[in-house]
Scaffold this motif. Structure first.
Motif, mmCIF file in Angstrom:
data_model
loop_
_atom_site.group_PDB
_atom_site.id
_atom_site.type_symbol
_atom_site.label_atom_id
_atom_site.label_comp_id
_atom_site.label_asym_id
_atom_site.label_seq_id
_atom_site.Cartn_x
_atom_site.Cartn_y
_atom_site.Cartn_z
ATOM 1 N N ARG A 116 0.825 -1.208 0.000
ATOM 2 C CA ARG A 116 0.000 0.000 0.000
ATOM 3 C C ARG A 116 0.863 1.263 0.000
ATOM 4 N NH1 ARG A 116 -3.784 0.084 4.891
ATOM 5 N NH2 ARG A 116 -4.524 1.968 3.841
ATOM 6 N N LEU A 117 2.005 1.207 0.671
ATOM 7 C CA LEU A 117 2.901 2.366 0.699
ATOM 8 C C LEU A 117 3.416 2.720 -0.697
ATOM 9 C CD1 LEU A 117 4.899 1.722 3.978
ATOM 10 C CD2 LEU A 117 3.892 3.929 3.320
ATOM 11 N N GLY A 118 3.470 1.720 -1.559
ATOM 12 C CA GLY A 118 3.907 1.984 -2.924
ATOM 13 C C GLY A 118 2.781 2.462 -3.829
ATOM 14 N N ILE A 119 1.565 2.477 -3.318
ATOM 15 C CA ILE A 119 0.404 2.806 -4.149
ATOM 16 C C ILE A 119 -0.344 4.039 -3.652
ATOM 17 C CG2 ILE A 119 -1.875 1.989 -4.902
ATOM 18 C CD1 ILE A 119 -0.667 -0.872 -4.758
ATOM 19 N N GLU A 120 -0.765 4.005 -2.392
ATOM 20 C CA GLU A 120 -1.710 5.012 -1.910
ATOM 21 C C GLU A 120 -1.149 6.431 -1.810
ATOM 22 O OE1 GLU A 120 -4.640 3.754 1.078
ATOM 23 O OE2 GLU A 120 -3.833 1.730 0.840
ATOM 24 N N PRO A 121 0.115 6.627 -1.399
ATOM 25 C CA PRO A 121 0.625 8.006 -1.420
ATOM 26 C C PRO A 121 0.632 8.607 -2.828
ATOM 27 C CG PRO A 121 1.959 6.645 0.020
ATOM 28 C CD PRO A 121 1.060 5.715 -0.715
ATOM 29 N N LEU A 122 0.996 7.792 -3.826
ATOM 30 C CA LEU A 122 0.970 8.276 -5.207
ATOM 31 C C LEU A 122 -0.457 8.512 -5.675
ATOM 32 C CD1 LEU A 122 3.741 6.044 -6.849
ATOM 33 C CD2 LEU A 122 3.889 8.450 -6.196
ATOM 34 N N ALA A 123 -1.371 7.648 -5.238
ATOM 35 C CA ALA A 123 -2.781 7.841 -5.584
ATOM 36 C C ALA A 123 -3.292 9.153 -4.996
ATOM 37 C CB ALA A 123 -3.612 6.667 -5.072
ATOM 38 N N ALA A 124 -2.862 9.471 -3.771
ATOM 39 C CA ALA A 124 -3.276 10.729 -3.136
ATOM 40 C C ALA A 124 -2.746 11.922 -3.928
ATOM 41 C CB ALA A 124 -2.781 10.775 -1.696
ATOM 42 N N ALA A 125 -1.489 11.830 -4.378
ATOM 43 C CA ALA A 125 -0.909 12.915 -5.176
ATOM 44 C C ALA A 125 -1.672 13.085 -6.488
ATOM 45 C CB ALA A 125 0.566 12.629 -5.449
ATOM 46 N N MET A 126 -2.007 11.971 -7.131
ATOM 47 C CA MET A 126 -2.755 12.032 -8.384
ATOM 48 C C MET A 126 -4.164 12.569 -8.161
ATOM 49 S SD MET A 126 -1.449 8.383 -9.910
ATOM 50 C CE MET A 126 -2.455 8.425 -11.388
ATOM 51 N N ALA A 127 -4.772 12.194 -7.017
ATOM 52 C CA ALA A 127 -6.099 12.709 -6.696
ATOM 53 C C ALA A 127 -6.061 14.220 -6.526
ATOM 54 C CB ALA A 127 -6.615 12.047 -5.421
ATOM 55 N N ALA A 128 -4.967 14.720 -5.963
ATOM 56 C CA ALA A 128 -4.824 16.166 -5.790
ATOM 57 C C ALA A 128 -4.659 16.868 -7.139
ATOM 58 C CB ALA A 128 -3.619 16.463 -4.897
ATOM 59 N N ARG A 129 -3.871 16.256 -8.016
ATOM 60 C CA ARG A 129 -3.582 16.897 -9.301
ATOM 61 C C ARG A 129 -4.775 16.880 -10.248
ATOM 62 N NH1 ARG A 129 1.323 13.752 -9.135
ATOM 63 N NH2 ARG A 129 3.107 15.026 -8.520
ATOM 64 N N ARG A 130 -5.449 15.735 -10.330
ATOM 65 C CA ARG A 130 -6.440 15.610 -11.397
ATOM 66 C C ARG A 130 -7.800 15.067 -10.951
ATOM 67 N NH1 ARG A 130 -3.493 10.830 -14.916
ATOM 68 N NH2 ARG A 130 -4.255 9.032 -13.743
ATOM 69 N N GLY A 131 -8.000 14.939 -9.664
ATOM 70 C CA GLY A 131 -9.300 14.468 -9.201
ATOM 71 C C GLY A 131 -10.393 15.470 -9.520
ATOM 72 N N SER A 132 -11.529 14.976 -9.970
ATOM 73 C CA SER A 132 -12.647 15.858 -10.300
ATOM 74 C C SER A 132 -13.290 16.389 -9.025
ATOM 75 C CB SER A 132 -13.690 15.094 -11.113
ATOM 76 O OG SER A 132 -14.281 14.075 -10.316
ATOM 77 N N ALA A 133 -14.116 17.402 -9.184
ATOM 78 C CA ALA A 133 -14.833 17.957 -8.032
ATOM 79 C C ALA A 133 -15.722 16.887 -7.407
ATOM 80 C CB ALA A 133 -15.661 19.159 -8.476
ATOM 81 N N GLU A 134 -16.317 16.046 -8.244
ATOM 82 C CA GLU A 134 -17.173 14.976 -7.736
ATOM 83 C C GLU A 134 -16.359 13.956 -6.950
ATOM 84 O OE1 GLU A 134 -20.230 11.519 -9.459
ATOM 85 O OE2 GLU A 134 -19.206 12.898 -10.825
ATOM 86 N N ALA A 135 -15.162 13.609 -7.466
ATOM 87 C CA ALA A 135 -14.301 12.646 -6.772
ATOM 88 C C ALA A 135 -13.829 13.216 -5.447
ATOM 89 C CB ALA A 135 -13.110 12.273 -7.653
ATOM 90 N N HIS A 136 -13.508 14.497 -5.433
ATOM 91 C CA HIS A 136 -13.083 15.142 -4.190
ATOM 92 C C HIS A 136 -14.227 15.163 -3.177
ATOM 93 C CE1 HIS A 136 -9.285 17.530 -5.628
ATOM 94 N NE2 HIS A 136 -9.220 16.231 -5.852
ATOM 95 N N GLU A 137 -15.435 15.317 -3.664
ATOM 96 C CA GLU A 137 -16.587 15.330 -2.765
ATOM 97 C C GLU A 137 -16.765 13.969 -2.098
ATOM 98 O OE1 GLU A 137 -19.338 16.665 -0.403
ATOM 99 O OE2 GLU A 137 -18.157 17.925 -1.765
ATOM 100 N N ALA A 220 -0.227 18.345 -4.374
ATOM 101 C CA ALA A 220 0.156 16.956 -4.627
ATOM 102 C C ALA A 220 1.268 16.480 -3.705
ATOM 103 C CB ALA A 220 0.570 16.787 -6.086
ATOM 104 N N ASP A 221 2.276 17.316 -3.494
ATOM 105 C CA ASP A 221 3.402 16.911 -2.657
ATOM 106 C C ASP A 221 2.952 16.651 -1.226
ATOM 107 O OD1 ASP A 221 5.136 17.073 -4.777
ATOM 108 O OD2 ASP A 221 5.842 19.101 -4.295
ATOM 109 N N ARG A 222 2.142 17.546 -0.689
ATOM 110 C CA ARG A 222 1.670 17.362 0.690
ATOM 111 C C ARG A 222 0.711 16.177 0.792
ATOM 112 N NH1 ARG A 222 -2.120 19.970 4.393
ATOM 113 N NH2 ARG A 222 -2.945 21.244 2.691
ATOM 114 N N SER A 223 -0.066 15.964 -0.244
ATOM 115 C CA SER A 223 -0.980 14.816 -0.255
ATOM 116 C C SER A 223 -0.193 13.518 -0.172
ATOM 117 C CB SER A 223 -1.827 14.824 -1.531
ATOM 118 O OG SER A 223 -2.644 15.969 -1.601
#
Length: 252
Positions: A116-137, A220-223
């Protein structure tokens, strides 16, 4: 059918018929928990048909699913035998769940946390960069459920899982999204374990809030950093329950 099986079926392949899923659940659990030992031949089709009250086609479908999970191998005229644990597909959510349920393995859970450490931090960064408003909600809603659970108004386990899966969704990465059933299966065990350890629940909630706020602010970096810290702290809690030799083995 027991309540435990009813709950477990939520993890099974949704494309299967309910009877097939129930047979896969029962036989898979029996194999992984050692009722059927590696190398052992499973009962013949006729006997399984009587046991489960199922047709030949349903039984064959169930065997195909178990074969795909690496639990059995079927050979013409030789029958269906149980494979060695080294052949079991631990990336299959059902197999991981059955394995952890068999004999709760903290080292295995730590190993998966490292995945998970190899996946979820990067997923969080990607969510910050390109997550839609609906996904953020949906991330915000997951955290709101965690806050409600902290007040006793929601289920803590379901809320925590919803938060983490919403981040995988918000990443927009098709492969990360496909990992949701696997992460969910592991979280059912890891959250129950870490929540049973004396810890500051306010601090835990604050950590999740930091992850959410970093993503919503599109930092993204902080995420990535806050998500990694969250997982490292969970891993440290798990390692606190092991002796040094077990920790070394889990990190290998």
């Amino acid at each position: 059918m027991t309540a435990d099986i009813e709950t477990a079926l939520d993890f099974a392949e949704p494309g299967l018929g309910r009877r097939t899923r129930a047979i896969v659940e029962d036989m898979g659990t029996a194999i992984v928990t050692g009722v059927h030992a590696p190398g052992e031949l499973l009962p013949v089709e006729a006997d399984l048909g009587v046991r489960y009250g199922a047709s030949r086609s349903v039984l064959r479908e169930a065997i195909k699913v178990l074969n795909a999970k690496g639990l059995v191998t079927a050979r013409p005229r030789l029958g269906t035998s149980v494979t060695q644990p080294s052949q079991w597909n631990l990336f299959d959510p059902d197999v991981l769940r059955w394995t952890l349920r068999r004999n709760f393995s903290l080292p295995l859970l730590i190993e998966f946390t490292m995945v998970r450490l190899g996946i979820e931090p990067l997923a969080a960064a990607m969510a910050a960069r390109r997550g839609s408003a609906e996904a953020h909600e949906r991330i915000r809603a997951g955290f709101a459920r965690m806050s409600a659970a902290h007040r006793g108004a929601d289920d803590p386990l379901a809320a925590d899982i919803a938060f983490h899966l919403a981040i995988l969704d918000a990443s927009g990465n098709s492969f990360y999204c496909r990992l949701k059933p696997l992460v969910s299966a592991a979280l059912h065990f890891s959250i129950r374990y870490t929540d049973n350890i004396a810890r500051d629940e306010e601090a835990k909630l604050a950590q999740h809030r930091e992850v959410m706020e970093a993503i919503l602010s599109r930092d993204a970096d902080r995420s990535e950093q806050t998500a990694r810290t969250l997982l490292l702290d969970a891993k440290a809690l798990m390692e606190g329950g092991l002796d040094p030799m077990q920790i070394e083995g889990a990190a290998a």
